[in-house]
Design a protein around this motif. Structure first.
Motif, PDB file in Angstrom:
ATOM      1  N   LYS A  47      38.606  49.019  48.351  1.00 56.09           N
ATOM      2  CA  LYS A  47      38.891  48.662  47.358  1.00 56.09           C
ATOM      3  C   LYS A  47      39.900  49.043  46.559  1.00 56.09           C
ATOM      4  O   LYS A  47      40.149  48.284  45.183  1.00 56.09           O
ATOM      5  N   GLU A  50      41.432  45.681  47.159  1.00 60.48           N
ATOM      6  CA  GLU A  50      41.033  44.384  46.410  1.00 60.48           C
ATOM      7  C   GLU A  50      41.430  44.508  44.738  1.00 60.48           C
ATOM      8  O   GLU A  50      41.470  43.550  43.869  1.00 60.48           O
ATOM      9  N   SER A  53      44.955  42.816  44.589  1.00 62.94           N
ATOM     10  CA  SER A  53      44.990  41.953  45.484  1.00 62.94           C
ATOM     11  C   SER A  53      45.895  42.122  46.565  1.00 62.94           C
ATOM     12  O   SER A  53      46.721  41.463  46.376  1.00 62.94           O
TER      13      SER A  53
END
Length: 63
Positions: A47, A50, A53
Motif C-alpha cells: 500500500k 502504491e 508510485s
C-alpha cells in the motif's frame, strides 16, 4: 529496517495523519514505521509503495 518513508512523505507534502488515512492505519503506526520501531506487514508495504508510485525495495532497505 531502514526506510525512506519520512522523505517521501515530505516530498509529497503529506502529514503523518494524511498518509495514515490513505493507508487506513493510525498516525502512530506511520510514525513507528518512520522511526524504525515497526516493520510494516507485506500488504501494508505494498500500500505504501502504491501511494508513492515506488517499488517496495526503493522505500525499504532491510540492511
Amino acid at each position: 529496517m531502514k526506510n525512506r518513508l519520512r522523505v517521501l512523505r515530505a516530498e509529497h507534502d503529506l502529514t503523518q495523519a494524511q498518509l495514515a488515512s490513505q493507508l487506513e492505519v493510525s498516525r502512530q503506526t506511520v510514525n513507528a514505521i518512520e522511526v524504525g520501531k515497526y516493520d510494516p506487514s507485506l500488504p501494508l508495504a505494498f500500500k505504501i509503495a502504491e501511494v508513492f508510485s515506488q517499488k517496495i525495495e526503493d522505500i525499504f532497505d532491510p540492511a
